[in-house]
Design an enzyme around this catalytic site. Structure first.
Site, PDB file in Angstrom:
ATOM      1  N   LYS A 160       7.277   6.796  10.427  1.00 23.28           N
ATOM      2  CA  LYS A 160       6.620   5.663   9.778  1.00 23.28           C
ATOM      3  C   LYS A 160       6.224   6.077   8.379  1.00 23.28           C
ATOM      4  O   LYS A 160       5.987   7.249   8.091  1.00 23.28           O
ATOM      5  CB  LYS A 160       5.401   5.170  10.561  1.00 23.28           C
ATOM      6  N   SER A 183      -7.789  -5.760   2.736  1.00 16.85           N
ATOM      7  CA  SER A 183      -8.251  -7.139   2.924  1.00 16.85           C
ATOM      8  C   SER A 183      -8.028  -7.598   4.366  1.00 16.85           C
ATOM      9  O   SER A 183      -7.120  -7.166   5.026  1.00 16.85           O
ATOM     10  CB  SER A 183      -7.493  -8.087   1.984  1.00 16.85           C
ATOM     11  N   THR A 222       2.202   1.007   9.779  1.00 18.74           N
ATOM     12  CA  THR A 222       1.060   0.436   9.043  1.00 18.74           C
ATOM     13  C   THR A 222       1.614  -0.647   8.123  1.00 18.74           C
ATOM     14  O   THR A 222       1.835  -1.766   8.552  1.00 18.74           O
ATOM     15  CB  THR A 222       0.278   1.513   8.266  1.00 18.74           C
ATOM     16  N   GLU A 245       7.016   0.331  -0.144  1.00 21.21           N
ATOM     17  CA  GLU A 245       6.214  -0.876  -0.387  1.00 21.21           C
ATOM     18  C   GLU A 245       6.740  -1.645  -1.593  1.00 21.21           C
ATOM     19  O   GLU A 245       6.723  -1.147  -2.715  1.00 21.21           O
ATOM     20  CB  GLU A 245       4.748  -0.493  -0.575  1.00 21.21           C
ATOM     21  N   THR A 279       2.346  10.038   3.265  1.00 25.29           N
ATOM     22  CA  THR A 279       1.741   9.234   4.311  1.00 25.29           C
ATOM     23  C   THR A 279       2.838   8.844   5.232  1.00 25.29           C
ATOM     24  O   THR A 279       3.336   7.753   5.210  1.00 25.29           O
ATOM     25  CB  THR A 279       1.064   7.984   3.784  1.00 25.29           C
TER      26      THR A 279
END
Length: 406
Positions: free
Chosen positions: A179, A406, A153, A277, A190
Site C-alpha cells: 500500500k 477532513s 489509506t 496521489e 509511507t
C-alpha cells in the site's frame, strides 16, 4: 485514477500463511481496516524499515521483536499511523501485541505490529482491541485480496503480485501486497508491503533476499520526496511446500528465488507510483554513463523529485530546460555538461549539453502527452547505470493532501 495496468492478478495461496481482516472503525466507515497475518511455526521472517528519525511506535516494536524471535503474527491497522505519539503510542503498540498474543496463544514478541495513516494521533485502542478476535476468526489462506484492500489509506486501488515457480520439481508460490500513494521517496516510504513464499529458505538468506530486492524496487521509487515515519517491508518464508532448505547463495535455487522476489517487489513498488496521489503519468528516469550507481541515482532522484519537472510533465509541456536544471544541481563532482545527453523516450532533446539539432517542440510534446514515458540521461563519464520510478505532480495531489484529515 491510477496510471496504466494496476489490475490485481490471481493471488495464489501461500502454504503456511493465513490472513483475516475486519471493520474495526479505526478511521474509515464501512471498510476493513484491521488485518492479521498468521504464519506457520518455524516461518523465517525478515524486515526492512523506514530511516526517518521519527519512526513510528509500531516500527520500533517490530524491529525489537524481530531481534528476539521468529514472528507468528502480523497485525496491521490503517487510518492511524501511531507515529509522533510518544510513550503512550509505544505502550499502545505493545498492548496490541500482548492482546493478540493472549488470543493466539503465543508470546507478545511473536507479534509484529504495523500502522499507517494520520501522524500525531493516538490509536483508538478500544476499537483496535475489539477488532482482534473478529479478524482472527476470519483467518483463511485465500484472503490476500481482502488484505490488500484492508491496508489501503489514500490508495485508489489494491496492490498485489503473485507468481508460482519450480525448484527441483517442486512448485512454490510467492505472493505479496503493498500500500502507498503519498509521502513516498527512497529509503522506504509511507508504504507497507508484505510478501510470503512457501519455499524453504534459511533465515539469514531471507534477510539478504529482502534487502537485495528492496534496493532495486522500493528504494527506487519516489512520489513527493517525503520519507515517511511508518514504512515497512516484510518477507516471510514458511517452508510449508516442502523440499530441501536453501541455505547458501551458491545453491542454484537461490538465484531463481531472487529473480522471482525481485519481480514481485518491483511490481508492488511500481504499483505505488502508478497510484501516486493525483498521478496522471508514470515516469521512468534512467541515468547511465555515471562513474558509479550512487551518482546515477543522485541525478535520477534530482529529476524525479523536481516539482518543476513533474508539473511540466503533468501539463505535457516539453520544457526540457527544467530537466537540465535538475541534472545541474545534483551533487555530481566535476560534471562536464558538454558530455551530457538527454532523451524523452527516443527523442533526443539535449546533445552535448545543448539543444539537439534535430529536436522539435512538437516531438517533445508528443512524448509528454503519453501516460507513460522515459527520461534517459547519459552523463558521459563512466559505465554505471540505474533507474528510478516516479509520477507527475497534479492539482489533485494538493487537493488530496489538503483534505487528508477532513
Amino acid at each position: 485514477m491510477a496510471v496504466g495496468d494496476v489490475s490485481m492478478p490471481h493471488m495464489h495461496v501461500v502454504k503456511g500463511v493465513k490472513i483475516g481482516s475486519t471493520e474495526a472503525h479505526v478511521r474509515y466507515p464501512n471498510r476493513r481496516d484491521l488485518v492479521i497475518f498468521q504464519f506457520a511455526e518455524n516461518t523465517k521472517v525478515a524486515g526492512v524499515f523506514t530511516q526517518n528519525a521519527f519512526c513510528a511506535a509500531p516500527v520500533q516494536v517490530s524491529k525489537a521483536h524481530l531481534l528476539e524471535t521468529d514472528p507468528r503474527y502480523l497485525v496491521i491497522n490503517t487510518g492511524n499511523a501511531n507515529a509522533g505519539t510518544g510513550a503512550l503510542g509505544l505502550k499502545n503498540a505493545q498492548q496490541t501485541c500482548q492482546a493478540l498474543a493472549d488470543i493466539a496463544g503465543v508470546t507478545a514478541t511473536q507479534i509484529l505490529p504495523f500502522s499507517t495513516g494520520v501522524i500525531g494521533e493516538q490509536l483508538p485502542m478500544p476499537r483496535i482491541l475489539a477488532g482482534l478476535e473478529p479478524a482472527i476468526s476470519d483467518l483463511s489462506e485465500a484472503h490476500w485480496d481482502a488484505a490488500a484492500k484492508g491496508i489501503m489509506t489514500t490508495d485508489t486501488t489494491p496492490k498485489g503480485a503473485s507468481e508460482q515457480f519450480e525448484l527441483d520439481g517442486v512448485i512454490y508460490t510467492m505472493t505479496g501486497i503493498s500500500k502507498g500513494a503519498g509521502m513516498i521517496r527512497p529509503n522506504m516510504a509511507t508504504m507497507l508491503s508484505f510478501v510470503a513464499t512457501d519455499a524453504p529458505i534459511a533465515k539469514n538468506l531471507v534477510q539478504k533476499l529482502l534487502k537485495t530486492s528492496v534496493d532495486q524496487s522500493f528504494n527506487r521509487i519516489t512520489i513527493d520526496g517525503d520519507t515517511s515515519t511508518n514504512d515497512s517491508c516484510i518477507f516471510a518464508a514458511t517452508g510449508q511446500a516442502g523440499g530441501v532448505e536453501i541455505s547458501s547463495e551458491q545453491d542454484a535455487r537461490y538465484s531463481t528465488v531472487l529473480e522471482v522476489l525481485s519481480r514481485i517487489m518491483k511490481r508492488l513498488a511500481q504499483l505505488i507510483v502508478r497510484d501516486g496521489e493525483g498521478a496522471t503519468k508514470f515516469i521512468t528516469v534512467t541515468v547511465e554513463g555515471g562513474q558509479n550507481t550512487e551518482e546515477c541515482c543522485e541525478v535520477a532522484y534530482s529529476i524525479a523529485h523536481s516539482p518543476l519537472v513533474k508539473t511540466a510533465i503533468f501539463a505535457s509541456d516539453p520544457n526540457w530546460g527544467r530537466i537540465l536544471c535538475a541534472i545541474g544541481y545534483a551533487k555530481i563532482q566535476n560534471l562536464d555538461v558538454e558530455k551530457v545527453q538527454v532523451w524523452l523516450d527516443e527523442v533526443q532533446i539535449c546533445k552535448d549539453g545543448g539543444a539537439a539539432a534535430d529536436y522539435t517542440e512538437e516531438a517533445g510534446a508528443q512524448v509528454m502527452q503519453q501516460t507513460e514515458m522515459t527520461i534517459r540521461v547519459n552523463l558521459g563519464r563512466g559505465d554505471a547505470k540505474d533507474t528510478v520510478y516516479t509520477c507527475d505532480l497534479s492539482y489533485d495531489y494538493v487537493k488530496i493532501n489538503a483534505d487528508y484529515r477532513s
